[in-house]
Design a protein around this motif. Sequence first.
Motif: not given
Length: 704
Positions: A41, A47, A49-50
């Motif tokens: 990131n 960004k 996330d999962h």
Amino acid sequence: MAPDISNGLNGHPATDDSNAELWRHPDPTSTQMHAFKERVNVKYGLKLDHYEELHKWSVENISDFWGEVWDFTGIKGNRVDEPVLPPNAPMYPRPDFFPTTTLNFAENLLYPSSSPDPSSPAIIEANETSSHPISWADLRERVRRCTLALQSLSLAPGDRVAGFLGNTANAVVAALAAASIGVVWTGVSPDTGVHAVLERLVQIEPKVLFVDNGVGYNGRTHASGVKARGIVEGLRGKGLMAVVVFETVVGLECGVEELAEVMDEGAKAWEYKDFVDSVPNPSAPQTFTPLPSSHPLYILYSSGTTGAPKCIVHSALGTLIQHKKEHIIHGDLLPSSRLLYYTTTTWMMWHWLVSALSVGSTIVVYDGSPFRPAGEMSMPYLIDSLKITHFGTSAKYLSILEQKHTQPLLPQPDGSNAASLATLKAIYSTGSPLAPSTYKYIYANFPPTVQLASITGGTDIISLFGAPNPLLPVYVGEIQGPALGLSLLAVSPTGDPVAPSEPGDLVATVPFPAQPTTFFGAKGDAKYFDAYFAVFPKVWHHADFISFVPHTDAGRAGTNNAASGLLMLGRSDGTLKPAGVRFGSAEIYNILLAHFPEVSDAVCVGRRRAGDADETVLLFCMMAPGETWSEELGARIKREIGTRLSARHVPGVVCEGGGVPVTGNGKKVEVAVKRVVSGVEGGVGESVVNREVLEWYREWAGKN
């Protein structure tokens, strides 16, 4: 010698087991996979996330991803500032990752970037009666001496060295010594028959053969001299220069003189201590030959169940970077971790275990029965005594514990102590699909904090397609999901992706570094293409029958395959197709394991003889000790399969069988039974170790 613990009744979850969550990491942000995601990131302004998002980035940005894996896992080498992979590289011909970089595999394992304390244990060598540590300093010294002895034979990079060895530190030492000078290692377990060993070694013509003088198993000592002599005799005229005998069993005759009698003129047999003492410069330092990233490291073998085994050549960097990704990012191994995988030197999991040295972790090499000296409690007690953090085994071993109702955390019926398993963080299972009932058994009888990771991959890729994952939950019956950098699909026979939850053939759609370089020998490239690309030319066809189970929750953000669990339904060549309906044998085995304790094992195959209008599914059941087959039992099995799966899954024939044919690694060989009962002559390789079982099926077919 290894028991038959890799076959058995394992498979597809019944519908009432679906979506039952069993485990979730208590703090995913503390894991190395999370740290890797945050590194990506920051560096790329993302960004993510999962896990789904990280996986999607990894397969859409192949060069960036594998470059980050190199840096994050601390690989040592002379890395050149160039693209990791050419743009738009195809899967075939195999592309070279890091094409002009050089490195040495053995250096990365002996001197990992984590810089472990030289006095701490690198290896713990264990058997049925004892264990002892081998420090990093001691391991490096043993490899140095073995390397010098191999160099004295003027071996060149690309020459082959073989080990007919048990799972001991000696095997690790010999393999790393070979790798340090660019010599290719191949291992065969000493429980393999002479003919099967020669089917493999005659093809690759090793210059040196390491053997044990004997092995211990199930409380007994088995001398290796007769087998070793037969192997050496079979390699006459094939360039064998030296046979080196380890005194694995102290006090047992090494048989060097007998081996020398059947060797070519000029070749020599040695006891290991004489071999390493023979070098002219015994104090010379260890050196590591820098080698191209695609330089051959290991030769592994296909099962050889329908002909001579194929000799699969794996590269140094492909093996190293895949294993380091799996150990560090997926498995969350640390230098303080201790990994025990119950395996033989033939199985790819032995190579996977050895690579954990590159993390700085301690590996445990265990040679012996997993049920000695304390029955089903032997491994739990060993986990406690050696403070194992990650324990790997086969699905069959875990199903045996389940069938025996083993409760390791409780005092035992015979008065023996409970095991605490306080250090255990993960249990790895592979070799065959892990049954849903076994998932539930583990979480009812082992610490609930343990991550049960059913994993899948294979000899063909010496690594994993479905890997442990600290960012995803564990669900009943499911492999957690595809590994980073691996883009997987389930496809129909036409090559089209199937709908979510529908079964299909497993394919990989983007290049990955652990693709083999070739098959060794004449027409190796053509055999390579036929094995993996002939069915679907632009993607890797792995010959597993699978389905994906979509999930959408806090751990899985979407509906693509990275957010799905994997179900392994069997091998593609064992897919059942009555009336055109495709399903896997594992679906049938699961019903038997969960609901019929009187059945200890089974073989489920499709039969279609010349002239048959359709395929008939045959289910052969092996009875547990003390149990008797009956027509009433067969009728109950049919009813249960029809109720829990569908009427289309009900076998046309359910009867008692004559045994389960297996390979030397203990894998069930359904295709051999299928060929025999269908009247297909020949094509059953010598790798079926209990070939007498096939005669029972041949006689059955003649009467039915």
